[in-house]
Design a protein around this motif. Structure first.
Motif, PDB file in Angstrom:
ATOM      1  N   ASP A  24       0.821  -1.212   0.000  1.00  0.00           N
ATOM      2  CA  ASP A  24       0.000   0.000   0.000  1.00  0.00           C
ATOM      3  C   ASP A  24       0.856   1.264   0.000  1.00  0.00           C
ATOM      4  O   ASP A  24       0.412   2.313  -0.449  1.00  0.00           O
ATOM      5  CB  ASP A  24      -0.936   0.017   1.219  1.00  0.00           C
ATOM      6  N   ILE A  25       2.063   1.158   0.523  1.00  0.00           N
ATOM      7  CA  ILE A  25       3.000   2.287   0.498  1.00  0.00           C
ATOM      8  C   ILE A  25       4.297   1.831  -0.171  1.00  0.00           C
ATOM      9  O   ILE A  25       4.656   0.654  -0.108  1.00  0.00           O
ATOM     10  CB  ILE A  25       3.295   2.855   1.910  1.00  0.00           C
ATOM     11  N   GLU A  26       4.980   2.775  -0.797  1.00  0.00           N
ATOM     12  CA  GLU A  26       6.240   2.468  -1.492  1.00  0.00           C
ATOM     13  C   GLU A  26       7.376   2.383  -0.470  1.00  0.00           C
ATOM     14  O   GLU A  26       7.557   3.271   0.355  1.00  0.00           O
ATOM     15  CB  GLU A  26       6.550   3.555  -2.518  1.00  0.00           C
ATOM     16  N   LEU A  27       8.114   1.276  -0.524  1.00  0.00           N
ATOM     17  CA  LEU A  27       9.260   1.082   0.363  1.00  0.00           C
ATOM     18  C   LEU A  27      10.510   0.824  -0.484  1.00  0.00           C
ATOM     19  O   LEU A  27      10.421   0.268  -1.578  1.00  0.00           O
ATOM     20  CB  LEU A  27       9.008  -0.104   1.307  1.00  0.00           C
ATOM     21  N   SER A  28      11.648   1.211   0.028  1.00  0.00           N
ATOM     22  CA  SER A  28      12.906   1.065  -0.714  1.00  0.00           C
ATOM     23  C   SER A  28      13.357  -0.385  -0.787  1.00  0.00           C
ATOM     24  O   SER A  28      12.923  -1.236   0.020  1.00  0.00           O
ATOM     25  CB  SER A  28      14.011   1.897  -0.044  1.00  0.00           C
ATOM     26  N   ASN A  29      14.252  -0.664  -1.714  1.00  0.00           N
ATOM     27  CA  ASN A  29      14.846  -2.000  -1.800  1.00  0.00           C
ATOM     28  C   ASN A  29      15.557  -2.349  -0.504  1.00  0.00           C
ATOM     29  O   ASN A  29      15.511  -3.492  -0.042  1.00  0.00           O
ATOM     30  CB  ASN A  29      15.838  -2.070  -2.971  1.00  0.00           C
ATOM     31  N   GLU A  30      16.237  -1.365   0.089  1.00  0.00           N
ATOM     32  CA  GLU A  30      16.977  -1.609   1.325  1.00  0.00           C
ATOM     33  C   GLU A  30      16.023  -2.003   2.458  1.00  0.00           C
ATOM     34  O   GLU A  30      16.306  -2.925   3.233  1.00  0.00           O
ATOM     35  CB  GLU A  30      17.787  -0.364   1.720  1.00  0.00           C
ATOM     36  N   HIS A  31      14.904  -1.315   2.527  1.00  0.00           N
ATOM     37  CA  HIS A  31      13.887  -1.640   3.548  1.00  0.00           C
ATOM     38  C   HIS A  31      13.403  -3.080   3.354  1.00  0.00           C
ATOM     39  O   HIS A  31      13.341  -3.866   4.317  1.00  0.00           O
ATOM     40  CB  HIS A  31      12.720  -0.660   3.435  1.00  0.00           C
ATOM     41  N   LEU A  32      13.062  -3.422   2.126  1.00  0.00           N
ATOM     42  CA  LEU A  32      12.508  -4.741   1.844  1.00  0.00           C
ATOM     43  C   LEU A  32      13.548  -5.843   2.010  1.00  0.00           C
ATOM     44  O   LEU A  32      13.223  -6.940   2.484  1.00  0.00           O
ATOM     45  CB  LEU A  32      11.888  -4.751   0.449  1.00  0.00           C
ATOM     46  N   LEU A  33      14.798  -5.557   1.655  1.00  0.00           N
ATOM     47  CA  LEU A  33      15.855  -6.547   1.886  1.00  0.00           C
ATOM     48  C   LEU A  33      16.097  -6.759   3.376  1.00  0.00           C
ATOM     49  O   LEU A  33      16.403  -7.871   3.811  1.00  0.00           O
ATOM     50  CB  LEU A  33      17.158  -6.118   1.209  1.00  0.00           C
ATOM     51  N   ASP A 154      18.797  -7.306  -9.365  1.00  0.00           N
ATOM     52  CA  ASP A 154      18.122  -8.557  -9.709  1.00  0.00           C
ATOM     53  C   ASP A 154      19.044  -9.760  -9.552  1.00  0.00           C
ATOM     54  O   ASP A 154      18.621 -10.828  -9.117  1.00  0.00           O
ATOM     55  CB  ASP A 154      17.506  -8.493 -11.115  1.00  0.00           C
ATOM     56  N   LYS A 155      20.324  -9.574  -9.845  1.00  0.00           N
ATOM     57  CA  LYS A 155      21.295 -10.663  -9.690  1.00  0.00           C
ATOM     58  C   LYS A 155      21.547 -10.957  -8.201  1.00  0.00           C
ATOM     59  O   LYS A 155      21.687 -12.120  -7.804  1.00  0.00           O
ATOM     60  CB  LYS A 155      22.605 -10.277 -10.392  1.00  0.00           C
ATOM     61  N   GLN A 156      21.575  -9.911  -7.389  1.00  0.00           N
ATOM     62  CA  GLN A 156      21.731 -10.101  -5.939  1.00  0.00           C
ATOM     63  C   GLN A 156      20.557 -10.907  -5.385  1.00  0.00           C
ATOM     64  O   GLN A 156      20.736 -11.850  -4.602  1.00  0.00           O
ATOM     65  CB  GLN A 156      21.792  -8.746  -5.231  1.00  0.00           C
ATOM     66  N   LEU A 157      19.347 -10.526  -5.801  1.00  0.00           N
ATOM     67  CA  LEU A 157      18.147 -11.199  -5.323  1.00  0.00           C
ATOM     68  C   LEU A 157      18.144 -12.671  -5.742  1.00  0.00           C
ATOM     69  O   LEU A 157      17.863 -13.559  -4.938  1.00  0.00           O
ATOM     70  CB  LEU A 157      16.923 -10.468  -5.863  1.00  0.00           C
ATOM     71  N   ASN A 158      18.472 -12.933  -7.005  1.00  0.00           N
ATOM     72  CA  ASN A 158      18.541 -14.314  -7.485  1.00  0.00           C
ATOM     73  C   ASN A 158      19.605 -15.116  -6.739  1.00  0.00           C
ATOM     74  O   ASN A 158      19.410 -16.293  -6.444  1.00  0.00           O
ATOM     75  CB  ASN A 158      18.813 -14.341  -8.992  1.00  0.00           C
ATOM     76  N   SER A 159      20.722 -14.466  -6.407  1.00  0.00           N
ATOM     77  CA  SER A 159      21.795 -15.148  -5.679  1.00  0.00           C
ATOM     78  C   SER A 159      21.368 -15.510  -4.259  1.00  0.00           C
ATOM     79  O   SER A 159      21.711 -16.582  -3.749  1.00  0.00           O
ATOM     80  CB  SER A 159      23.057 -14.275  -5.641  1.00  0.00           C
TER      81      SER A 159
END
Length: 197
Positions: A24-33, A154-159
């Protein structure tokens, strides 16, 4: 898991997260990681407590409830999941993968089709490591791989995803089964699972 369509699982995890208000709200990649890493830390705590899933009892209780009405089966599924699977090492690793898949869905990232060699190497990399050391290796992939190998997000996430698959294989965990159960459990939960975000 190399023969499984992880992109279909990604779409399901992302859809469930959207339906439960997590985007519902936009969060950064860093937050989600960081939330992904929090699941990895919960797996460490489960391991330290010796908390593992009891699939035998879970499946036994589920098979004994076939005659229940649909509403009863839903309640029974949640109760059995809470009793025999929730907060176990397997459950937390499944949560980690679900968060990674959800993040991939949110950012439009395609999950790689990992080769048998990729999975074998990821599994073998756990040899000689404690569970916690393997978790540390996975948790630090975003920082290490960005600076050491100039990996894209995307490569970090896949790794990271491959790392969890390898660790699960090393431990003899049926990760796909646990992911399927946890996605089903999440589909039955309240908005944001009672959390703020």
């Amino acid at each position: 898991m190399n023969n499984i369509n992880l992109n279909a699982l990604r779409d399901r995890a992302y859809k469930t997260a959207c339906e439960h208000g997590f985007h519902d709200i936009e969060l950064s990649n860093e937050h989600l990681l960081c939330l992904v890493i929090s699941e990895l830390m919960e797996a460490v705590e489960a391991d330290r407590k010796g908390k593992t899933a009891d699939m035998f009892k879970f499946k036994g209780w589920q098979e004994n409830r076939i005659s229940l009405k649909k509403s009863g089966r839903t309640k029974r599924f949640k109760e059995d999941f809470d009793a025999f699977i929730k907060d176990s090492v397997e459950d937390e690793l499944a949560d980690t993968v679900i968060r990674l898949l959800d993040l991939a869905g949110l950012r439009g990232i395609t999950i790689e089709c990992f080769s048998e060699e990729d999975i074998y190497e990821s599994t073998e990399s756990c040899n000689g490591e404690t569970f916690t050391e393997s978790i540390y290796s996975i948790a630090t992939i975003p920082v290490r791989f960005e600076y050491e190998y100039d990996y894209t997000f995307d490569k970090q996430l896949n790794s990271m995803l491959l790392g969890v698959i390898g660790l699960s294989n090393y431990m003899g965990i049926d990760l796909l089964w646990h992911i399927e159960q946890k996605i089903r459990y999440n589909e039955l939960r309240e908005n944001k699972h009672g959390k703020r975000y």
